[in-house]
Scaffold this motif. Structure first.
Motif, PDB file in Angstrom:
ATOM      1  N   LEU A  81     -84.698 -10.942  82.299  1.00  0.00           N
ATOM      2  CA  LEU A  81     -86.454  -9.830  82.480  1.00  0.00           C
ATOM      3  C   LEU A  81     -87.161 -10.502  83.369  1.00  0.00           C
ATOM      4  CD1 LEU A  81     -87.462  -9.138  79.044  1.00  0.00           C
ATOM      5  CD2 LEU A  81     -87.207  -7.716  80.555  1.00  0.00           C
ATOM      6  N   ALA A  82     -88.415 -10.491  84.294  1.00  0.00           N
ATOM      7  CA  ALA A  82     -89.051 -11.501  85.388  1.00  0.00           C
ATOM      8  C   ALA A  82     -89.518 -12.915  84.501  1.00  0.00           C
ATOM      9  CB  ALA A  82     -90.094 -10.318  86.056  1.00  0.00           C
ATOM     10  N   PRO A  83     -89.819 -13.857  85.152  1.00  0.00           N
ATOM     11  CA  PRO A  83     -90.714 -15.348  84.616  1.00  0.00           C
ATOM     12  C   PRO A  83     -91.822 -14.856  83.637  1.00  0.00           C
ATOM     13  CG  PRO A  83     -89.532 -15.569  86.231  1.00  0.00           C
ATOM     14  CD  PRO A  83     -89.193 -14.475  86.229  1.00  0.00           C
ATOM     15  N   VAL A  84     -92.543 -13.909  84.480  1.00  0.00           N
ATOM     16  CA  VAL A  84     -93.556 -13.527  84.121  1.00  0.00           C
ATOM     17  C   VAL A  84     -93.822 -12.970  82.592  1.00  0.00           C
ATOM     18  CG1 VAL A  84     -93.946 -11.570  85.258  1.00  0.00           C
ATOM     19  CG2 VAL A  84     -96.288 -12.652  84.818  1.00  0.00           C
ATOM     20  N   GLU A  85     -92.850 -11.419  82.825  1.00  0.00           N
ATOM     21  CA  GLU A  85     -92.680 -10.477  81.255  1.00  0.00           C
ATOM     22  C   GLU A  85     -92.186 -11.343  80.326  1.00  0.00           C
ATOM     23  OE1 GLU A  85     -90.572  -6.965  82.061  1.00  0.00           O
ATOM     24  OE2 GLU A  85     -90.113  -8.014  83.762  1.00  0.00           O
ATOM     25  N   VAL A  86     -91.413 -12.748  79.888  1.00  0.00           N
ATOM     26  CA  VAL A  86     -90.660 -13.795  79.454  1.00  0.00           C
ATOM     27  C   VAL A  86     -91.867 -14.522  79.461  1.00  0.00           C
ATOM     28  CG1 VAL A  86     -88.862 -15.461  78.354  1.00  0.00           C
ATOM     29  CG2 VAL A  86     -88.234 -13.663  80.234  1.00  0.00           C
ATOM     30  N   CYS A  87     -93.135 -15.547  79.700  1.00  0.00           N
ATOM     31  CA  CYS A  87     -94.140 -15.811  79.617  1.00  0.00           C
ATOM     32  C   CYS A  87     -94.585 -15.075  78.824  1.00  0.00           C
ATOM     33  CB  CYS A  87     -94.922 -16.584  80.553  1.00  0.00           C
ATOM     34  SG  CYS A  87     -93.341 -17.682  80.771  1.00  0.00           S
ATOM     35  N   ARG A  88     -95.178 -13.899  79.303  1.00  0.00           N
ATOM     36  CA  ARG A  88     -96.495 -12.903  78.327  1.00  0.00           C
ATOM     37  C   ARG A  88     -95.701 -12.395  77.054  1.00  0.00           C
ATOM     38  NH1 ARG A  88     -97.600  -9.322  83.026  1.00  0.00           N
ATOM     39  NH2 ARG A  88     -99.020 -10.738  84.655  1.00  0.00           N
ATOM     40  N   ALA A  89     -94.141 -12.428  76.989  1.00  0.00           N
ATOM     41  CA  ALA A  89     -93.898 -11.728  75.685  1.00  0.00           C
ATOM     42  C   ALA A  89     -94.024 -13.731  74.487  1.00  0.00           C
ATOM     43  CB  ALA A  89     -92.474 -11.682  76.020  1.00  0.00           C
ATOM     44  N   LEU A  90     -93.645 -14.644  75.062  1.00  0.00           N
ATOM     45  CA  LEU A  90     -93.547 -15.807  74.529  1.00  0.00           C
ATOM     46  C   LEU A  90     -95.003 -16.245  73.916  1.00  0.00           C
ATOM     47  CD1 LEU A  90     -90.970 -18.025  76.223  1.00  0.00           C
ATOM     48  CD2 LEU A  90     -90.598 -16.696  74.586  1.00  0.00           C
ATOM     49  N   ASN A  91     -95.649 -16.230  74.908  1.00  0.00           N
ATOM     50  CA  ASN A  91     -97.412 -16.317  74.112  1.00  0.00           C
ATOM     51  C   ASN A  91     -97.905 -15.638  73.185  1.00  0.00           C
ATOM     52  OD1 ASN A  91     -97.756 -19.034  76.233  1.00  0.00           O
ATOM     53  ND2 ASN A  91     -99.262 -17.198  78.079  1.00  0.00           N
ATOM     54  N   ALA A  95     -98.795 -16.385  69.884  1.00  0.00           N
ATOM     55  CA  ALA A  95    -100.242 -16.984  68.977  1.00  0.00           C
ATOM     56  C   ALA A  95    -100.373 -17.456  67.920  1.00  0.00           C
ATOM     57  CB  ALA A  95    -100.529 -15.457  69.242  1.00  0.00           C
ATOM     58  N   GLY A  96    -101.022 -18.540  67.756  1.00  0.00           N
ATOM     59  CA  GLY A  96    -101.052 -19.221  66.415  1.00  0.00           C
ATOM     60  C   GLY A  96     -99.975 -19.946  65.459  1.00  0.00           C
ATOM     61  N   ALA A  97     -98.613 -20.013  65.883  1.00  0.00           N
ATOM     62  CA  ALA A  97     -97.895 -20.638  65.912  1.00  0.00           C
ATOM     63  C   ALA A  97     -97.790 -22.319  66.090  1.00  0.00           C
ATOM     64  CB  ALA A  97     -96.170 -19.805  65.932  1.00  0.00           C
ATOM     65  N   GLU A  98     -97.595 -22.609  64.931  1.00  0.00           N
ATOM     66  CA  GLU A  98     -96.108 -23.913  64.997  1.00  0.00           C
ATOM     67  C   GLU A  98     -94.850 -23.308  65.848  1.00  0.00           C
ATOM     68  OE1 GLU A  98     -96.226 -26.806  61.855  1.00  0.00           O
ATOM     69  OE2 GLU A  98     -98.589 -26.131  62.274  1.00  0.00           O
ATOM     70  N   LEU A 114     -90.489 -22.147  84.022  1.00  0.00           N
ATOM     71  CA  LEU A 114     -90.679 -21.134  83.631  1.00  0.00           C
ATOM     72  C   LEU A 114     -92.608 -20.801  83.986  1.00  0.00           C
ATOM     73  CD1 LEU A 114     -89.276 -18.229  82.997  1.00  0.00           C
ATOM     74  CD2 LEU A 114     -90.234 -18.862  79.863  1.00  0.00           C
ATOM     75  N   PHE A 115     -92.861 -21.189  83.338  1.00  0.00           N
ATOM     76  CA  PHE A 115     -94.945 -20.837  83.294  1.00  0.00           C
ATOM     77  C   PHE A 115     -95.072 -21.040  85.027  1.00  0.00           C
ATOM     78  CE2 PHE A 115     -93.996 -20.422  78.655  1.00  0.00           C
ATOM     79  CZ  PHE A 115     -94.971 -19.738  77.897  1.00  0.00           C
ATOM     80  N   SER A 116     -94.765 -21.888  85.067  1.00  0.00           N
ATOM     81  CA  SER A 116     -94.837 -22.325  86.188  1.00  0.00           C
ATOM     82  C   SER A 116     -94.774 -21.435  87.481  1.00  0.00           C
ATOM     83  CB  SER A 116     -94.762 -23.622  86.602  1.00  0.00           C
ATOM     84  OG  SER A 116     -95.401 -24.995  86.230  1.00  0.00           O
ATOM     85  N   ALA A 117     -92.898 -21.268  87.180  1.00  0.00           N
ATOM     86  CA  ALA A 117     -93.043 -19.840  88.280  1.00  0.00           C
ATOM     87  C   ALA A 117     -93.717 -18.330  88.570  1.00  0.00           C
ATOM     88  CB  ALA A 117     -91.566 -20.053  87.904  1.00  0.00           C
ATOM     89  N   ALA A 118     -94.285 -18.249  87.003  1.00  0.00           N
ATOM     90  CA  ALA A 118     -94.349 -17.349  86.408  1.00  0.00           C
ATOM     91  C   ALA A 118     -95.985 -17.181  87.149  1.00  0.00           C
ATOM     92  CB  ALA A 118     -94.047 -16.720  85.211  1.00  0.00           C
ATOM     93  N   GLY A 119     -96.621 -18.608  87.146  1.00  0.00           N
ATOM     94  CA  GLY A 119     -98.178 -18.285  87.227  1.00  0.00           C
ATOM     95  C   GLY A 119     -99.151 -17.827  86.310  1.00  0.00           C
ATOM     96  N   VAL A 120     -98.378 -17.997  84.864  1.00  0.00           N
ATOM     97  CA  VAL A 120     -98.991 -17.928  83.698  1.00  0.00           C
ATOM     98  C   VAL A 120     -99.063 -19.612  82.668  1.00  0.00           C
ATOM     99  CG1 VAL A 120     -98.345 -17.327  81.529  1.00  0.00           C
ATOM    100  CG2 VAL A 120     -97.711 -16.050  83.219  1.00  0.00           C
ATOM    101  N   ARG A 121    -100.260 -19.560  82.172  1.00  0.00           N
ATOM    102  CA  ARG A 121    -100.557 -20.587  81.242  1.00  0.00           C
ATOM    103  C   ARG A 121     -99.726 -20.444  80.064  1.00  0.00           C
ATOM    104  NH1 ARG A 121    -103.291 -21.782  77.384  1.00  0.00           N
ATOM    105  NH2 ARG A 121    -104.712 -23.817  76.714  1.00  0.00           N
ATOM    106  N   GLN A 122     -99.337 -21.787  79.829  1.00  0.00           N
ATOM    107  CA  GLN A 122     -98.358 -21.765  78.401  1.00  0.00           C
ATOM    108  C   GLN A 122     -99.154 -21.947  77.827  1.00  0.00           C
ATOM    109  OE1 GLN A 122     -95.003 -24.339  78.543  1.00  0.00           O
ATOM    110  NE2 GLN A 122     -95.210 -24.653  76.376  1.00  0.00           N
ATOM    111  N   GLY A 123     -99.427 -21.164  76.522  1.00  0.00           N
ATOM    112  CA  GLY A 123    -100.788 -20.764  75.370  1.00  0.00           C
ATOM    113  C   GLY A 123    -100.226 -20.980  74.201  1.00  0.00           C
ATOM    114  N   PHE A 124     -99.068 -22.123  74.467  1.00  0.00           N
ATOM    115  CA  PHE A 124     -98.497 -22.396  72.830  1.00  0.00           C
ATOM    116  C   PHE A 124     -98.086 -23.977  73.363  1.00  0.00           C
ATOM    117  CE2 PHE A 124     -94.922 -20.499  74.561  1.00  0.00           C
ATOM    118  CZ  PHE A 124     -93.830 -21.370  74.224  1.00  0.00           C
TER     119      PHE A 124
END
Length: 182
Positions: A81-91, A95-98, A114-124
């Protein structure tokens, strides 16, 4: 000590625990993630192969790492999967997890890539699995490690290795006095 950790969980409400593993192109400073897998405290693990980002070069592809995880670049191109898809799925999943890793420095580095390449902020945040396990009785450590190795051996694949962490945690909890477990 395990009693304090379990009592803290009772007082603050149930925590959503997740265990993560990242496989990579190698161990160098320019290495990049090839697969990410995770498992929650209960349930089946999940994993995504990651299609290489244009900025990730072959110079950081280590044939020894490929032999360990068994993922070649052509398969990642085809099935990842494209990095952006993986990052969104992980976030979304975390959500709310340790989120715990047994190699937070390396996994954190590859998640950063991964998150840098995708341009997505890591939410965890990534936490150290050893910190989570610190309260469990050491008297049962050998049995817990042996049980996890038998029930969910490490395979250098992200889902299997996340299951290994999940199993270690479950067996450690079960090694406590059953009256104390939530």
């Amino acid at each position: 000590m395990a009693e304090r950790a379990i009592e803290h969980t009772r007082q603050t409400g149930a925590r959503k625990l997740a265990f993560i593993d990242v496989e990579a192109s190698g161990l160098g400073s320019k290495s990049w993630p090839v697969e990410v897998g995770w498992a929650f405290e209960e349930g089946e693990p999940q994993a995504f192969m990651i299609r290489p980002h244009d900025s990730w070069t072959d110079e950081s592809w280590d044939p020894q790492a490929e032999r360990l995880h068994g993922l070649d670049r052509a398969r990642l191109e085809r099935e990842g999967l494209a990095p952006v898809e993986v990052c969104r799925a992980l976030n979304e999943a975390f959500a709310g997890a340790e989120v715990y890793s047994d190699a937070p420095d390396w996994d954190g580095f590859w998640l950063f890539r991964l998150f840098s390449a995708a341009g997505v902020r890591q939410g965890f945040a990534l936490r150290d699995f050893a910190w989570l396990m610190r309260h469990f009785p050491r008297a049962h450590e050998a049995a817990v490690l042996a049980g996890a190795a038998r029930l969910a051996p490490r395979r250098h694949r992200a889902a299997a290795d996340a299951r290994h962490l999940q199993t270690l945690y479950r067996l450690a909890r079960e090694s406590c006095d059953p009256r104390l477990t939530p």
